[in-house]
Design a protein around this motif. Structure first.
Motif, short mmCIF file in Angstrom:
data_model
loop_
_atom_site.label_atom_id
_atom_site.label_comp_id
_atom_site.label_asym_id
_atom_site.label_seq_id
_atom_site.Cartn_x
_atom_site.Cartn_y
_atom_site.Cartn_z
N THR A 143 20.62 -12.70 -23.28
CA THR A 143 19.46 -13.47 -23.71
C THR A 143 19.89 -15.00 -22.88
O THR A 143 20.69 -15.28 -22.75
CB THR A 143 19.51 -13.77 -25.08
N GLY A 144 18.60 -15.23 -22.12
CA GLY A 144 18.65 -16.72 -21.16
C GLY A 144 19.73 -16.46 -20.13
O GLY A 144 19.80 -17.76 -19.34
N LYS A 145 20.41 -15.36 -19.62
CA LYS A 145 21.26 -15.25 -18.56
C LYS A 145 20.56 -14.86 -17.40
O LYS A 145 19.32 -14.19 -17.48
CB LYS A 145 22.41 -14.08 -18.79
N THR A 146 20.68 -15.58 -16.39
CA THR A 146 20.10 -15.36 -15.09
C THR A 146 20.68 -14.17 -14.40
O THR A 146 21.99 -14.01 -14.29
CB THR A 146 20.44 -16.73 -14.03
N CYS A 147 19.73 -13.34 -14.03
CA CYS A 147 19.95 -12.00 -13.36
C CYS A 147 19.45 -11.87 -12.27
O CYS A 147 18.19 -12.08 -12.17
CB CYS A 147 19.61 -10.87 -14.32
N LEU A 148 20.15 -11.47 -11.07
CA LEU A 148 19.42 -11.33 -9.70
C LEU A 148 19.17 -9.97 -9.27
O LEU A 148 20.06 -9.17 -9.53
CB LEU A 148 20.23 -12.05 -8.71
N VAL A 149 17.75 -9.74 -9.03
CA VAL A 149 17.49 -8.38 -8.54
C VAL A 149 17.29 -8.43 -7.14
O VAL A 149 16.25 -9.04 -6.58
CB VAL A 149 16.54 -7.88 -9.37
N VAL A 150 17.85 -7.62 -6.25
CA VAL A 150 17.79 -7.74 -4.77
C VAL A 150 17.04 -6.60 -4.35
O VAL A 150 17.50 -5.40 -4.58
CB VAL A 150 19.04 -7.81 -3.84
N GLY A 151 15.73 -6.88 -3.88
CA GLY A 151 14.93 -5.70 -3.74
C GLY A 151 13.70 -5.87 -4.44
O GLY A 151 13.60 -6.24 -5.74
N GLY A 152 12.52 -5.33 -4.05
CA GLY A 152 11.41 -5.28 -4.75
C GLY A 152 10.50 -4.07 -4.88
O GLY A 152 9.38 -4.05 -5.03
N GLY A 153 11.26 -2.87 -5.06
CA GLY A 153 10.64 -1.50 -4.83
C GLY A 153 10.63 -0.90 -6.37
O GLY A 153 10.82 -1.62 -7.33
N VAL A 191 12.56 1.08 -7.80
CA VAL A 191 13.86 1.07 -8.54
C VAL A 191 13.90 -0.23 -9.26
O VAL A 191 14.19 -0.76 -10.37
CB VAL A 191 15.06 1.55 -7.83
N ALA A 192 13.88 -1.26 -8.30
CA ALA A 192 13.93 -2.76 -8.79
C ALA A 192 13.14 -2.94 -9.96
O ALA A 192 13.42 -3.60 -11.06
CB ALA A 192 13.64 -3.55 -7.60
N GLU A 193 11.70 -2.62 -9.75
CA GLU A 193 10.99 -2.75 -11.11
C GLU A 193 11.31 -2.13 -12.22
O GLU A 193 11.31 -2.80 -13.24
CB GLU A 193 9.52 -1.97 -10.66
N ARG A 194 12.05 -0.84 -12.31
CA ARG A 194 12.56 -0.42 -13.60
C ARG A 194 13.69 -1.09 -14.01
O ARG A 194 13.57 -1.47 -15.14
CB ARG A 194 12.85 0.98 -13.30
#
Ligand SMILES: C[C@@]1(CC(=O)O)c2cc3[nH]c(cc4nc(cc5[nH]c(cc(n2)[C@H]1CCC(=O)O)[C@@](C)(CC(=O)O)[C@@H]5CCC(=O)O)C(CC(=O)O)=C4CCC(=O)O)c(CCC(=O)O)c3CC(=O)O
Ligand SMILES: NC(=O)C1=CN([C@@H]2O[C@H](COP(=O)(O)OP(=O)(O)OC[C@H]3O[C@@H](n4cnc5c(N)ncnc54)[C@H](O)[C@@H]3O)[C@@H](O)[C@H]2O)C=CC1
Length: 213
Positions: free
Chosen positions: A12-22, A24-27
């Motif tokens: 909750t409220g934690k910043t999470c970085l996702v590298v990539g926008g395909g 798998v990233a979407e899931r």
């Protein structure tokens, strides 16, 4: 490799970085958002689904290639680029910063991976295959969903409240344990699997009453 240590992380409220926008990233983004995370996606391009989430301000999208400065202020990272060298760089940068990181194309590079999860209210059942077969994890999750249906979530709500009452009102340790055990005996579990939630509720109340008298 040693065994995995399972934890249930509060994002909750934690910043999470996702590298990539395909895909798998979407899931992964969907599951992070469901857990209340503040999601940042960095990628030169993103799926229409991710673009919609960005438009709706449900995530922050930085269009571009991953750079190490993206890690500033981040709690958890998912490396979901389709280029092995990018994911490796993400893993190495996270390792020196002691960040929690999942690398989607090579589980050995990150320090966690994501299990398949059955959710029934506050009940979660996680399935993991140590990366050997994500498809098997999915199939077992689907199987468990048939056995552990919605009544389990409703039951757990009630059980949580009753348990607090028992803890408050029953001082004797053995008696307390016996009452709590009665509330989840094999008949209760069978009734829940058959979807008989009303009968379970009645049993719960009488287990509590008879335990107290
Ligand atoms: C190591 C791990 C890292 C991580 O991502 O955390 C990883 C890695 C890889 N997955 C691949 C493929 C697929 N992954 C799925 C599905 C899921 N994958 C998930 C987790 C994990 N996947 C982690 C291990 C977890 C574990 O083993 O327990 C789940 C459980 C959770 C989630 O991602 O949310 C989610 C199911 C959720 C659900 O349904 O409940 C499907 C099926 C589908 O699409 O439906 C396929 C296609 C079929 C197949 O290949 O089996 C590939 C090969 C890519 C290629 O072909 O190159 C790699 C890379 C590699 O193996 O190296
Ligand atoms: N863990 C899992 O469950 C699964 C993992 N995979 C693996 O995950 C990888 C990604 O799969 P998909 O999402 O289907 O691929 P994809 O090709 O749809 O998406 C990859 C994304 O990475 C982005 N990207 C490329 N270079 C980048 C950089 N330098 N910085 C930031 N973003 C960058 C691309 O713009 C694209 O948006 C695959 O290579 C595959 O090995 C595939 C299926 C399931």
């Amino acid at each position: 490799m040693s065994r995995r240590y399972f934890i249930s992380l509060n994002l909750t409220g934690k910043t999470c970085l996702v590298v990539g926008g395909g895909q798998v990233a979407e899931r992964k983004v969907h599951s992070l958002l469901e857990c209340g995370a503040h999601v940042v996606v960095v990628s030169p391009s993103i799926t229409p689904g991710l673009a919609k989430l960005a438009e709706e301000d449900k995530l922050v999208y930085r269009q571009g290639y991953y750079r190490v400065s993206d890690l500033a202020g981040v709690f958890l990272v998912i490396g979901a680029a389709n280029r092995e060298e990018v994911n490796r760089q993400v893993a190495d940068d996270c390792a020196v910063r002691n960040l929690i990181v999942n690398i989607v194309d090579d589980q050995a590079k990150g320090n966690f991976f994501v299990p398949a999860v059955v959710r029934r209210g506050d009940l979660s059942i996680a399935v993991s295959t140590d990366g050997k077969s994500p498809m098997l994890a999915r199939k077992i999750r689907e199987d468990l969903e048939k056995t552990y249906g919605a009544p389990f979530g409703e039951f757990l709500e009630l059980l949580g409240d009753l348990r607090q009452e028992v803890i408050r009102n029953v001082a004797d340790r053995d008696l307390k344990r016996a009452i709590l055990e009665n509330m989840v005996d094999s008949e209760v579990l069978s009734l829940l699997k058959e979807g008989c939630i009303e009968r379970v509720k009645e049993r719960l109340r009488s287990a509590y009453r008879s335990g107290r008298s």
